[in-house]
Design a protein around this motif. Sequence first.
Motif, short mmCIF file in Angstrom:
data_model
loop_
_atom_site.label_atom_id
_atom_site.label_comp_id
_atom_site.label_asym_id
_atom_site.label_seq_id
_atom_site.Cartn_x
_atom_site.Cartn_y
_atom_site.Cartn_z
N TYR A 66 38.36 41.18 21.48
CA TYR A 66 37.65 40.04 20.91
C TYR A 66 38.59 38.89 20.56
N ILE A 67 39.71 39.22 19.95
CA ILE A 67 40.56 38.20 19.34
C ILE A 67 41.53 37.55 20.32
N THR A 68 41.89 38.23 21.39
CA THR A 68 42.94 37.74 22.30
C THR A 68 42.69 36.34 22.85
N PRO A 69 41.46 35.97 23.24
CA PRO A 69 41.25 34.61 23.77
C PRO A 69 41.60 33.49 22.79
N SER A 70 41.59 33.78 21.48
CA SER A 70 41.90 32.74 20.49
C SER A 70 43.36 32.32 20.55
N THR A 71 44.22 33.12 21.17
CA THR A 71 45.64 32.76 21.29
C THR A 71 46.05 32.58 22.75
N SER A 72 45.08 32.39 23.61
CA SER A 72 45.38 32.25 25.03
C SER A 72 46.17 30.98 25.30
N PRO A 73 47.12 31.03 26.24
CA PRO A 73 47.81 29.80 26.65
C PRO A 73 46.91 28.88 27.46
N ASP A 74 45.75 29.38 27.88
CA ASP A 74 44.80 28.62 28.68
C ASP A 74 43.74 28.02 27.75
N TYR A 75 43.66 26.68 27.72
CA TYR A 75 42.73 26.03 26.80
C TYR A 75 41.28 26.37 27.13
N ILE A 76 41.00 26.71 28.38
CA ILE A 76 39.63 27.05 28.77
C ILE A 76 39.19 28.32 28.04
N GLU A 77 40.09 29.29 27.94
CA GLU A 77 39.76 30.52 27.21
C GLU A 77 39.61 30.26 25.72
N ARG A 78 40.46 29.40 25.16
CA ARG A 78 40.34 29.08 23.73
C ARG A 78 39.04 28.33 23.46
N ASP A 79 38.71 27.38 24.33
CA ASP A 79 37.45 26.65 24.17
C ASP A 79 36.26 27.59 24.24
N ALA A 80 36.32 28.53 25.17
CA ALA A 80 35.22 29.49 25.33
C ALA A 80 35.08 30.35 24.08
N PHE A 81 36.22 30.75 23.49
CA PHE A 81 36.19 31.54 22.26
C PHE A 81 35.49 30.77 21.16
N PHE A 82 35.83 29.50 21.02
CA PHE A 82 35.21 28.69 19.98
C PHE A 82 33.72 28.49 20.25
N GLU A 83 33.37 28.25 21.51
CA GLU A 83 31.96 28.08 21.84
C GLU A 83 31.16 29.34 21.54
N ASP A 84 31.76 30.49 21.78
CA ASP A 84 31.07 31.76 21.51
C ASP A 84 30.73 31.91 20.03
N ILE A 85 31.59 31.37 19.16
CA ILE A 85 31.35 31.48 17.72
C ILE A 85 30.07 30.77 17.33
N LYS A 86 29.67 29.77 18.09
CA LYS A 86 28.46 29.01 17.77
C LYS A 86 27.20 29.86 17.91
#
Length: 816
Positions: free
Chosen positions: A692-712
């Motif tokens: 669950y948590i790994t995408p929040s520290t991804s070097p790829d901004y697409i994965e970080r953005d997706a993590f944030f969008e999922d929180i919504k």
Amino acid sequence: MLFSCTSNTVEITLGVSKELAEYRFSNYSNIHYELHFELPEEKEADIFATSLIKVTLKDNTKPLILDFKANDTHIDNLIVNNETCSYDYIQEHIVIPNTYLVEGENKISFQFKAGKQSLNRNKDYMYTLLVPDRARTLFPCFDQPDLKAKYVLSLDMPEKWEAIAGEYATQKETVEGRKLLVFGETAPISTYLFSFVAGNFKKEEYDDGKHKFTMLHLVDKEKIDKNKDAIFKLHVKAIDWIENYTNIPLPFHKLDFALLPPFQYGGMEHVGAIQYRSSSLILDENAGDTEKLRRAQLISHEVAHMWFGDLVTMKWFDDVWLKEVFANFIAAKAVEPSYPEINHDVQFYVSHQYRAYPIDRTEGTHPIQQNLENLNLAGTLYGAIIYSKAPVVMAQLEEIIGSEALQLSLQNYLKKYAFSNATFDDLINVIVETTAKDIKPWADQWVKKAGMPKYKLSIEEDNLVIKTEDIGWSQIIKVNNTTVNINSANTSAPLGKAGNYPLDQSAKGYGYFELAADLQTLLIKNIANYSDKEAMTVYGNLWENFLHKNIAIETYLPFILERLKVEDNSLLKKMLFGQFKEIYWYYLSKSERTKLTKKEFPIFKNLLEKSTTNTLKTFYLKVLISLDHTKEEYAFLEQYITQKNTIPTISDANRIALFMKLRMEKLATSREMERTVANNLSSDYYRSYLTYITPSTSPDYIERDAFFEDIKNVKNRGNEPWVENGLGYLNHPLQAANSIKYIEATLNLLPEIQKTGDIFFPFGYLKNSIGKRTEKSVIKKVHQFLEHNNIDDKLEAKILQNLDPVIRRNQFTEML
């Protein structure tokens, strides 16, 4: 909708208004619920249920109002007093016309589909969590704390499942892989205390002839075998101590508990069926005295609620602090005899004053007792003021009237309001009646007024001089073992021997103590000569002076670093570590952090290697993990994510924290490394957390953005601590430049977070988002958000509480 009651007109609104609650309390009584739930094995399947409610009405000329926060189509076959009934569904309420009602006892039965919001469902198990106003999201009820009721519960569930609830159960039958458990009738309890836990749990039992417990858990055999005896005995000790203190036996027939892997709080005091976060009670071999004490305090806290909260309950949630203050206050007393090696003055200060100050120093502070017009905002009342400041006030009260007088007062209070409800004023009246001391003006000042007193401390002619403009905050402190009542503008007391720090804040003194420059110098110079209790006060007061810009970072940071290495009290060591992390990450530049790491990493690494206990080794490893690393430090840290057997052994939580840190530093970002870390984890729970948590520290901004969008999506916020941790990583200084874009969306989502999340989630959500920032633009964005949105004042207070560190960090930068 409006309807008239005896003295005014009551409006039916969303939630449970105080007006509606007062009307129902005056007219409804003798409430009984018979609830039956059919629990499917499949996580997503609907849960069908039936209910029979008995309620006595004083007046049958008005409609009857039930609370149910679900779609009205969830109700079927409504029968009132043996007559099929039509009803209205208005603003989350079932409104039954008065034409179906009688004066006296009424019987209301129906079928319904259980609401899902507070029925926490996981693969193979589920649990209810209904505090403070979530009972109405599960089943139709009168969801207010002063309409206590008796419950009979039955659960139709898979045959292999185990369950606990508020009373003992009888297994009635087993048919086609199912079984029916019928639980006995409970004593009168508030709706938020009704609960059940059911699932494919393992079961442990304890019976010493006097105490009988059942514990449900999902822990592997090795870990449970190492912990279960301690867990059972801690419950025994807590019950015995509190029974002796209150002179009242355990008020309910039984006390079982469940250990849940993902749980929103440390524990919840459901009658007969306490729920705990599993990790709070299951300790590993590196656990030291402070961790064991924390576990004992948690257990004592939840057990104390059986008397303070469950037996006697606040009348309305504006006094929710009453149950929490006693649970904390009693827990601190109850565990003290079992841990003579712990300095309990230090423990009290660290758990209370030190946790309350970060809220009480902010623009978002509030009184201990808060006004509440609607129960749907009760969750916003919770926080450090009621959990941490209130016990300090209780300690002051004990100092004023004496420990024996307070104990007798509480015994009288519990007996007078047993199985009923009481307000803060009711408590004060009992104390006044018991002691003949008029403490009401003092109590009103501390409980009903926001903020904390501010004092200026200086040395004048070998005296400690305490000056204040806040005369109303009368309190007792000790100066060199001399009792001093600060109730005037100027107070002084002899300093005592040279170098001694005379101010005793152990369990009583509260406020911001501004230290004159010569007093600061004295404290820093003589810290090595102080007792733990004196050092505690020094560390706490110097930290507050730093945050108030009254001591320079050039003075305080070297002091913290030195004390972090030599302080031998584990509680104080942890306090210093927290201060260090705040300064290191939020008051130093990247280049300053790099320079400090290069100097200090080898020193702390050496301390780790030379330490003789796993507990101390683990502490220094946490310090090393907290630093900003380069490839040079990675060479040492790599073993703790790639190897299973390390010295010290590393917990799953710390292994993941290190891995997340190294990912943010671009030192361990490969998928192969992620798989290695997952393979080294000891539990499926933490493997799921890692995924669950790994995408929040991804070097790829697409994965970080997706993590944030999922929180919504509310469905992705089921495990709220995971969400908080993910937000903390997204907003970490190492990723701050790339995550500033999330701030506006984070704020816009907040009202939904408050509506759908559990009581501590809004604060944790804010703490790990705006609370992690340093940018001046964040301050502007927050004020714009508040200006353009009609935010409830209590939710606004939580925003301001978490904006405060951002403001202080900016003020520090402006001073440079």
